[in-house]
Design an enzyme around this catalytic site. Structure first.
Site, PDB file in Angstrom:
ATOM      1  N   GLY A  21      20.847  -6.134  -6.697  1.00  0.00           N
ATOM      2  CA  GLY A  21      20.670  -7.046  -6.228  1.00  0.00           C
ATOM      3  C   GLY A  21      21.381  -8.497  -7.960  1.00  0.00           C
ATOM      4  O   GLY A  21      21.909  -8.103  -7.720  1.00  0.00           O
ATOM      5  N   GLU A  22      20.396  -9.152  -7.674  1.00  0.00           N
ATOM      6  CA  GLU A  22      19.865 -10.219  -8.729  1.00  0.00           C
ATOM      7  C   GLU A  22      20.015 -10.319 -10.312  1.00  0.00           C
ATOM      8  O   GLU A  22      18.769  -9.520 -10.295  1.00  0.00           O
ATOM      9  CB  GLU A  22      19.844 -11.521  -8.037  1.00  0.00           C
ATOM     10  CG  GLU A  22      20.985 -12.181  -7.246  1.00  0.00           C
ATOM     11  CD  GLU A  22      22.484 -12.707  -7.970  1.00  0.00           C
ATOM     12  OE1 GLU A  22      23.444 -11.989  -7.598  1.00  0.00           O
ATOM     13  OE2 GLU A  22      21.941 -12.926  -9.561  1.00  0.00           O
ATOM     14  N   SER A  23      20.723 -10.243 -11.180  1.00  0.00           N
ATOM     15  CA  SER A  23      20.148  -9.557 -12.297  1.00  0.00           C
ATOM     16  C   SER A  23      19.524  -9.972 -13.358  1.00  0.00           C
ATOM     17  O   SER A  23      17.957  -9.956 -13.667  1.00  0.00           O
ATOM     18  CB  SER A  23      21.109  -9.090 -13.487  1.00  0.00           C
ATOM     19  OG  SER A  23      22.814 -10.119 -13.513  1.00  0.00           O
TER      20      SER A  23
ATOM     21  N   GLU B 102      25.080   3.126  -3.277  1.00  0.00           N
ATOM     22  CA  GLU B 102      24.097   3.098  -2.109  1.00  0.00           C
ATOM     23  C   GLU B 102      24.733   2.386  -0.864  1.00  0.00           C
ATOM     24  O   GLU B 102      24.122   3.185   0.187  1.00  0.00           O
ATOM     25  CB  GLU B 102      23.020   3.630  -2.507  1.00  0.00           C
ATOM     26  CG  GLU B 102      23.083   1.777  -3.009  1.00  0.00           C
ATOM     27  CD  GLU B 102      23.357   1.058  -3.610  1.00  0.00           C
ATOM     28  OE1 GLU B 102      24.555   1.466  -4.376  1.00  0.00           O
ATOM     29  OE2 GLU B 102      23.498  -0.137  -4.118  1.00  0.00           O
TER      30      GLU B 102
ATOM     31  N   HIS C 228      28.721   0.125  -6.017  1.00  0.00           N
ATOM     32  CA  HIS C 228      27.420   0.533  -4.887  1.00  0.00           C
ATOM     33  C   HIS C 228      27.612   2.306  -4.357  1.00  0.00           C
ATOM     34  O   HIS C 228      27.951   1.603  -3.084  1.00  0.00           O
ATOM     35  CB  HIS C 228      27.227  -0.388  -4.510  1.00  0.00           C
ATOM     36  CG  HIS C 228      26.645  -1.691  -4.559  1.00  0.00           C
ATOM     37  ND1 HIS C 228      24.947  -1.939  -5.031  1.00  0.00           N
ATOM     38  CD2 HIS C 228      26.747  -2.831  -5.092  1.00  0.00           C
ATOM     39  CE1 HIS C 228      25.368  -3.050  -5.611  1.00  0.00           C
ATOM     40  NE2 HIS C 228      26.437  -3.831  -6.061  1.00  0.00           N
TER      41      HIS C 228
ATOM     42  N   ARG D  87      29.202  -9.694 -16.656  1.00  0.00           N
ATOM     43  CA  ARG D  87      28.860 -10.395 -15.185  1.00  0.00           C
ATOM     44  C   ARG D  87      29.791 -11.173 -13.729  1.00  0.00           C
ATOM     45  O   ARG D  87      31.096 -11.531 -14.321  1.00  0.00           O
ATOM     46  CB  ARG D  87      27.705 -11.528 -15.318  1.00  0.00           C
ATOM     47  CG  ARG D  87      26.535 -10.396 -16.068  1.00  0.00           C
ATOM     48  CD  ARG D  87      24.899 -11.997 -16.292  1.00  0.00           C
ATOM     49  NE  ARG D  87      24.792 -11.848 -14.606  1.00  0.00           N
ATOM     50  CZ  ARG D  87      23.840 -13.027 -14.151  1.00  0.00           C
ATOM     51  NH1 ARG D  87      23.873 -13.599 -15.606  1.00  0.00           N
ATOM     52  NH2 ARG D  87      23.325 -13.473 -12.898  1.00  0.00           N
TER      53      ARG D  87
ATOM     54  N   CYS E  97      25.000  -1.603 -10.220  1.00  0.00           N
ATOM     55  CA  CYS E  97      25.717  -3.381 -10.535  1.00  0.00           C
ATOM     56  C   CYS E  97      24.579  -3.548 -11.198  1.00  0.00           C
ATOM     57  O   CYS E  97      24.570  -4.034 -12.122  1.00  0.00           O
ATOM     58  CB  CYS E  97      25.441  -3.766  -8.948  1.00  0.00           C
ATOM     59  SG  CYS E  97      26.653  -5.385  -8.824  1.00  0.00           S
TER      60      CYS E  97
ATOM     61  N   ARG F 209      30.506  -9.182  -5.889  1.00  0.00           N
ATOM     62  CA  ARG F 209      30.057 -10.569  -6.934  1.00  0.00           C
ATOM     63  C   ARG F 209      29.794  -8.978  -8.525  1.00  0.00           C
ATOM     64  O   ARG F 209      29.153  -9.488  -9.138  1.00  0.00           O
ATOM     65  CB  ARG F 209      28.806 -11.010  -6.923  1.00  0.00           C
ATOM     66  CG  ARG F 209      29.314 -11.810  -5.961  1.00  0.00           C
ATOM     67  CD  ARG F 209      28.301 -12.543  -5.335  1.00  0.00           C
ATOM     68  NE  ARG F 209      27.058 -13.760  -6.951  1.00  0.00           N
ATOM     69  CZ  ARG F 209      27.553 -14.408  -7.309  1.00  0.00           C
ATOM     70  NH1 ARG F 209      28.150 -14.770  -6.444  1.00  0.00           N
ATOM     71  NH2 ARG F 209      26.601 -14.536  -8.046  1.00  0.00           N
TER      72      ARG F 209
END
Lengths: 180, 290
Positions: free
Chosen positions: A47-49, A165, A163, A99, A79, A128
């Site tokens: 997701g977005e850290s 998943e 990922h 990152r 991630c 990303r």
């Protein structure tokens, strides 16, 4: 066995589906009350850290999670989840992370690579993505892609920059479940 | 076997459960990022101001978009006009993370949308119903959002569009297999896409809500109706306390089904954007690009 999946933001549903395929019970953690339920392991998804970190702190999950991991709660970060465990965030793993290491979305890529402890190639989707720049004491490198560290383990903490998943391959999740 | 379309769909999956905020300056972008936005939409004017200013609305100045890319580490999106594939090429050249082929801007083509499969960068497109959504996906969109009615602060149209989409998805799911061919014909989309919806009960890409979300309750409403995340345009920086409202909306999207938490988040936010009622709207942006 019951696995908690941090569901503050990001691709948590994909982890839930993967565990479902493996026949493993799981539940989503959106707040402190959810977090306090009994669990044998924890997944921190992609997701977005920055978003996930902010919500972890604002919802008062950050400190109990850090303490539990330090006391041996098995955890798997993918991630943004990898970033969460590094020396600048939860600080439970001796890793320094870069990152957005491949730049913007145009740098996102797919690769089939080796993973120490798993036979055969593993499909790896990098979105990303970060990579691990430096590993400290107690960290075992599990996978590198083009010289960059993309998977590692320290005790009962497992991280991947890609990922698992997002693919049908279940082996990395199985690897984690064996740690629980 | 690298597949850009899959990678681009995957990025949208990472945005799920998040809030994408419209920003017009690097300072606003930083506020949005600090508040927990999972991405920002860089544009010169937010929809409410585009509406107020009138005239032709175009892609933003690339320099301004780049200044926002430099200001934050989260994904940066930007809008191009419907059908304006050169604006899209320019946005790709500056390595934007997602292009919104958007009805908020004045359409450049009243028949053709952009052939989005020609691009490496991903596209998100607006839709009012399942047919529009699947047509955009067929053109290569890797993320969908409801159109709603941008710049109004009125959530009614976003609700209408999302409800319509969800109800059509449920209907397609309930059809027998031989009825799917006729459904594909009616929706004007390829059979394979209809069949995917039939088998999976959802769109093949991530679906966000957009257009008119102004409060944490609005955002949670869209999530309870089945959105996978929320775009907030004018609702944040047209309000009394953007910082606080932005944070509250982010948390509302995470705990969208917990009224106790939503009640706490909704306290003391200052004035919401004034907004325009549906009956007062002069220009229906959602009618652009079907």
């Amino acid at each position: 066995m019951r696995i908690a999946i941090l569901a503050l933001q990001g691709a948590f549903e994909e982890h839930r589906q993967t565990l479902l395929k493996l026949g493993v019970e799981s539940f989503l953690v959106r707040n402190l009350a959810d977090y306090q339920r009994e669990k044998d392991g924890m997944i921190i998804p992609g997701g977005e850290s920055t978003t996930i970190l902010k919500l972890l702190k604002d919802l008062s999950i950050f400190e109990p999670l850090k303490k539990d991991i330090e006391q041996g709660l098995p955890v798997f970060g993918t991630c943004a989840g990898l970033i969460m465990l590094d020396d600048k965030h939860l600080g439970t793993m001796n890793i320094t992370v870069k990152r957005n290491a491949y730049g913007r979305q145009l740098g996102s890529f797919f690769f089939e690579g080796d993973f120490d402890g798993i036979n055969g190639k593993i499909p790896m989707t990098f979105i990303r993505a970060p990579f691990i720049e430096k590993c400290g004491d107690g960290v075992k490198i599990l996978s590198t892609v083009n010289g960059n560290i993309v998977a590692a383990q320290q005790g009962r903490q497992l991280v991947t920059a890609f990922h698992p998943e997002l693919n049908d391959d279940l082996r990395v999740h199985e690897y984690f479940l064996k740690m629980c | 076997m690298e597949n850009r379309e899959t990678l681009n769909r995957n990025l949208a999956q990472m945005l799920k459960g998040g809030v994408i905020m419209d920003v017009t300056t690097p300072e606003q972008a930083k506020i949005a990022e600090a508040a927990g936005a999972c991405a920002v939409m860089a544009l010169e004017k937010i929809p409410a101001d585009i509406r107020a200013a009138g005239g032709v609305a175009r892609m933003s100045d690339p320099k301004m978009i780049k200044s926002i890319q430099q200001a934050v580490s989260i994904p940066v999106m930007a809008k191009c006009r419907i059908g304006h594939f050169v604006e899209a090429q320019i946005l790709e050249a500056i390595e934007i993370d997602y292009i919104d082929e958007s009805e908020v801007l004045t359409p450049a083509d009243d028949i053709f949308h952009i052939d989005k499969r020609k691009f490496k960068v991903p596209f998100v497109c607006g839709a009012r119903d399942l047919g529009e959504a699947l047509r955009r996906i067929n053109e290569g969109a890797t993320m969908i959002r409801t159109k709603g009615e941008p710049g109004t602060g009125d959530v009614i149209q976003a609700v209408r569009h999302l409800r319509k989409m969800q109800s059509e998805i449920r209907r397609i799911k309930s059809l027998s297999e031989d009825e799917l061919y006729e459904a594909a014909k009616q929706l004007q989309v390829p059979f394979d896409l209809v069949n995917f919806v039939h088998e999976n009960g959802k769109l093949p890409v991530v679906n966000f809500a957009a257009g008119g979300v102004a409060t944490p309750a609005d955002a949670a409403l869209m999530m309870q109706l089945g959105a996978e995340g929320v775009f907030v345009g004018s609702g944040i920086f047209k309000s009394g306390n953007p910082e606080k409202r932005a944070q509250a909306i982010v948390k509302a999207v995470t705990n969208y089904d917990k009224p106790e938490i939503l009640a706490e988040l909704s306290e003391d936010l200052g004035g919401a954007m004034v907004g325009i009622n549906e009956q007062e709207i002069q220009l229906l942006m959602a009618e652009r690009g079907k």
